[in-house]
Scaffold this motif. Structure first.
Motif, PDB file in Angstrom:
ATOM      1  N   MET A 179       0.934  -1.004  -0.108  1.00 28.31           N
ATOM      2  CA  MET A 179      -0.151   0.065   0.021  1.00 28.31           C
ATOM      3  C   MET A 179       1.020   1.207  -0.112  1.00 28.31           C
ATOM      4  N   ALA A 180       0.538   2.228  -0.947  1.00 29.74           N
ATOM      5  CA  ALA A 180       1.374   3.483  -0.907  1.00 29.74           C
ATOM      6  C   ALA A 180       1.128   4.399   0.266  1.00 29.74           C
ATOM      7  N   ARG A 181       2.152   4.942   0.681  1.00 34.84           N
ATOM      8  CA  ARG A 181       1.861   5.877   1.848  1.00 34.84           C
ATOM      9  C   ARG A 181       1.299   7.044   1.454  1.00 34.84           C
ATOM     10  N   ARG A 182       0.277   7.522   2.338  1.00 36.44           N
ATOM     11  CA  ARG A 182      -0.577   8.638   1.815  1.00 36.44           C
ATOM     12  C   ARG A 182       0.282   9.985   1.976  1.00 36.44           C
ATOM     13  N   ARG A 183      -0.226  10.939   1.256  1.00 39.08           N
ATOM     14  CA  ARG A 183       0.611  12.367   1.450  1.00 39.08           C
ATOM     15  C   ARG A 183      -0.517  13.343   1.946  1.00 39.08           C
ATOM     16  N   LEU A 184      -0.075  14.039   2.974  1.00 41.30           N
ATOM     17  CA  LEU A 184      -0.740  14.927   3.646  1.00 41.30           C
ATOM     18  C   LEU A 184       0.029  16.398   3.611  1.00 41.30           C
ATOM     19  N   LEU A 185      -1.042  17.397   3.528  1.00 44.19           N
ATOM     20  CA  LEU A 185      -0.565  18.839   3.704  1.00 44.19           C
ATOM     21  C   LEU A 185      -1.213  19.486   4.963  1.00 44.19           C
ATOM     22  N   LEU A 186      -0.266  19.763   6.263  1.00 51.54           N
ATOM     23  CA  LEU A 186      -0.823  20.308   7.258  1.00 51.54           C
ATOM     24  C   LEU A 186      -0.700  21.863   7.134  1.00 51.54           C
ATOM     25  N   LEU A 187      -1.954  22.554   7.048  1.00 57.29           N
ATOM     26  CA  LEU A 187      -2.103  24.125   6.767  1.00 57.29           C
ATOM     27  C   LEU A 187      -2.073  24.581   8.316  1.00 57.29           C
ATOM     28  N   LEU A 188      -1.348  25.442   8.614  1.00 60.87           N
ATOM     29  CA  LEU A 188      -1.176  25.756  10.316  1.00 60.87           C
ATOM     30  C   LEU A 188      -1.631  27.361  10.153  1.00 60.87           C
ATOM     31  N   LYS A 189      -2.382  27.463  11.210  1.00 66.48           N
ATOM     32  CA  LYS A 189      -2.631  29.075  11.583  1.00 66.48           C
ATOM     33  C   LYS A 189      -1.476  29.498  12.540  1.00 66.48           C
ATOM     34  N   PRO A 190      -0.745  30.707  11.920  1.00 62.53           N
ATOM     35  CA  PRO A 190       0.385  31.393  12.496  1.00 62.53           C
ATOM     36  C   PRO A 190       0.056  31.416  14.286  1.00 62.53           C
ATOM     37  N   PHE A 191       1.113  31.539  15.089  1.00 59.68           N
ATOM     38  CA  PHE A 191       0.906  31.933  16.517  1.00 59.68           C
ATOM     39  C   PHE A 191       0.743  33.396  16.467  1.00 59.68           C
ATOM     40  N   ASP A 192      -0.408  33.500  17.455  1.00 61.23           N
ATOM     41  CA  ASP A 192      -0.657  35.032  17.718  1.00 61.23           C
ATOM     42  C   ASP A 192      -0.054  35.298  18.904  1.00 61.23           C
ATOM     43  N   VAL A 193       1.220  35.533  18.796  1.00 63.32           N
ATOM     44  CA  VAL A 193       2.189  35.764  20.179  1.00 63.32           C
ATOM     45  C   VAL A 193       2.204  37.156  20.692  1.00 63.32           C
ATOM     46  N   LEU A 194       2.192  37.199  22.074  1.00 62.20           N
ATOM     47  CA  LEU A 194       2.414  38.683  22.494  1.00 62.20           C
ATOM     48  C   LEU A 194       3.891  39.290  22.219  1.00 62.20           C
ATOM     49  N   PRO A 195       3.877  40.528  22.165  1.00 57.78           N
ATOM     50  CA  PRO A 195       5.240  41.296  21.993  1.00 57.78           C
ATOM     51  C   PRO A 195       6.173  40.484  22.861  1.00 57.78           C
ATOM     52  N   THR A 196       7.365  40.294  22.646  1.00 57.28           N
ATOM     53  CA  THR A 196       8.434  39.527  23.501  1.00 57.28           C
ATOM     54  C   THR A 196       8.661  40.362  25.003  1.00 57.28           C
ATOM     55  N   HIS A 197       8.553  41.666  24.673  1.00 63.35           N
ATOM     56  CA  HIS A 197       8.831  42.415  26.097  1.00 63.35           C
ATOM     57  C   HIS A 197       7.463  42.349  26.822  1.00 63.35           C
ATOM     58  N   GLN A 198       6.448  41.826  26.400  1.00 64.14           N
ATOM     59  CA  GLN A 198       5.308  41.755  27.256  1.00 64.14           C
ATOM     60  C   GLN A 198       5.069  40.184  27.693  1.00 64.14           C
ATOM     61  N   SER A 199       5.259  39.195  26.772  1.00 64.40           N
ATOM     62  CA  SER A 199       5.204  38.005  27.259  1.00 64.40           C
ATOM     63  C   SER A 199       6.290  37.317  28.240  1.00 64.40           C
ATOM     64  N   ASP A 200       7.272  38.042  27.989  1.00 66.74           N
ATOM     65  CA  ASP A 200       8.506  37.658  29.073  1.00 66.74           C
ATOM     66  C   ASP A 200       8.273  38.229  30.298  1.00 66.74           C
ATOM     67  N   ASN A 201       7.304  39.452  30.485  1.00 63.20           N
ATOM     68  CA  ASN A 201       7.029  40.141  31.858  1.00 63.20           C
ATOM     69  C   ASN A 201       5.797  40.317  32.034  1.00 63.20           C
ATOM     70  N   ILE A 202       4.922  39.276  32.018  1.00 67.36           N
ATOM     71  CA  ILE A 202       3.681  39.327  32.275  1.00 67.36           C
ATOM     72  C   ILE A 202       3.234  39.969  33.581  1.00 67.36           C
TER      73      ILE A 202
END
Length: 314
Positions: A1-24
Motif C-alpha cells: 500500500m502506498a504511503r498517503r501524502r498529507l498537507l498540514l496547513l497551520l494557523k500562525p501563532f498570535d504571540v504577544l510582543p516579547t517584552h510583554q510575554s516575558d514580563n507578564i
C-alpha cells in the motif's frame, strides 16, 4: 500500500510582543494581567496542538509537510488529504486553494472551554475558537486520522458559491459567504438584484439602498448571516441565503430583503455606486466593483469534500 501524502496547513501563532510575554507578571492591573495570561495561554495551547498532531502523524504510514497559511499562494495538488490546524478561518483559507478532488479535515486547536467563559464572564470575553466545521481536536485526532487512513470515514460534500463579475468567473469559490458593499461602511450602497432561472427572471427586480448585500452558503449560515437575522441551514443544503443589510425605507420590497436562491437559480446584482468591494469569506480576500458592474452568484461551484463533525450530519 502506498504511503498517503498529507498537507498540514497551520494557523500562525498570535504571540504577544516579547517584552510583554516575558514580563507578564510586571503588570499591576489585575484585569489586564488576566487578559494577557489568557492570550498567552491561547498561543501555548495552539502550539501544543500543532506539536501533538505532528507527533501522531510521525507514527503513521504517511508523508506530510507543514505550511503556515499565510505562505499558501497556489492551488493544492498532489496530496491525499489536507489537515488544517487552527479554526474555521484556517479551513476557509485552505478551501480557496482546493478543488473537489482532495478532502480536508479541520482540527480545532484551541476550542472554547465553557467553564473558562463562565469564570471570566464579568471580566472579558474568554471565548476561544468555535471550529464549527472542524471534526477534530487533540482529544480525538488520532482516532479520526486512523479512520480516514483506513477508509472507515468518508467526507461530506459541502456546497460553495460561484462568483461571476461581468460574465468573468472569479478564481475563488466562497465556502462561507459573500458581502458586497461600499468600501466606506458609513456610505450607502446602491444596487438592484433579481433571481434568475435558465436566463429568465423568476423574481421581481429589487432596488436597494442599504449598507450592503450578504449572500451565504449553508456552511456560512451560522456565521454573519445568522447574526444579521438569517436562519441556520442544513449543512448539506445546496441553497444560498441572502439578506440586504440595513435597508433604507424598503417599502413594498420589505418582504424581498431576505430569502433563498435554489441550486438551479442564480442571483444577478447590478451595482450602482462609484466604487464597491466584494468580500469573500471575510475581510482578507476582496475584488473591486464599480458603477454598472454585474455580479452573478450561484451554488454552481465545485463542492468541497470535508470531514465534518458527526452532529452536523446526523
Amino acid at each position: 500500500m502506498a504511503r498517503r501524502r498529507l498537507l498540514l496547513l497551520l494557523k500562525p501563532f498570535d504571540v504577544l510582543p516579547t517584552h510583554q510575554s516575558d514580563n507578564i507578571s510586571q503588570f499591576r492591573n489585575p484585569k489586564l494581567l488576566q487578559v494577557l495570561k489568557y492570550l498567552d495561554n491561547r498561543c501555548l495551547v495552539h502550539k501544543e496542538a500543532i506539536n501533538f498532531c505532528q507527533n501522531i502523524l510521525r507514527k503513521k504510514f504517511v508523508d506530510w509537510e507543514s505550511v503556515y497559511r499565510f505562505n499558501l499562494c497556489r492551488p493544492i495538488h498532489d496530496v491525499d488529504l489536507v489537515v488544517t490546524i487552527g479554526g474555521d478561518g484556517t479551513l476557509l483559507q485552505a478551501s480557496h486553494f482546493m478543488d473537489d478532488s482532495i478532502p480536508v479535515l479541520g482540527v480545532n486547536s484551541d476550542p472554547t472551554q465553557a467553564e473558562e467563559v463562565e469564570e471570566y464572564n464579568e471580566e472579558f470575553d474568554a471565548t476561544r475558537s468555535t471550529g464549527y466545521l472542524c471534526a477534530a481536536t487533540v482529544k480525538n485526532f488520532e482516532q479520526i486520522i486512523d479512520d480516514i487512513l483506513e477508509n472507515r470515514s468518508r467526507p461530506s460534500e459541502v456546497s460553495r458559491m460561484s462568483i461571476t463579475l461581468n460574465s468573468k468567473q472569479l478564481p475563488t469559490y466562497a465556502l462561507n459567504d459573500v458581502l458586497i458593499t461600499h468600501p466606506c461602511p458609513a456610505t450607502v450602497s446602491r444596487f438592484s438584484f433579481s433571481i434568475k432561472k435558465e436566463g429568465e427572471s423568476c423574481s421581481s427586480l429589487v432596488h436597494c439602498r442599504s449598507s450592503g448585500h450578504r449572500v451565504s452558503t449553508a456552511a456560512g449560515s451560522t456565521a454573519a448571516m445568522l447574526s444579521a437575522g438569517g436562519f441556520v441551514m442544513p449543512i448539506l443544503s445546496q441553497d444560498l441565503q441572502y439578506i440586504v443589510r440595513e435597508p433604507i425605507a424598503p417599502g413594498a420590497y420589505n418582504s424581498l430583503m431576505h430569502g433563498t436562491v435554489k441550486p438551479d437559480e442564480l442571483m444577478e446584482i447590478a451595482w450602482y455606486c462609484k466604487e464597491g468591494l466584494i468580500y469573500i469569506d471575510g475581510s482578507h480576500l476582496t475584488h473591486s466593483v464599480q458603477h454598472g458592474d454585474v455580479i452573478e452568484l450561484s451554488s454552481k461551484a465545485p463542492k468541497l469534500k470535508v470531514f465534518l463533525p458527526p452532529h452536523l450530519i446526523s
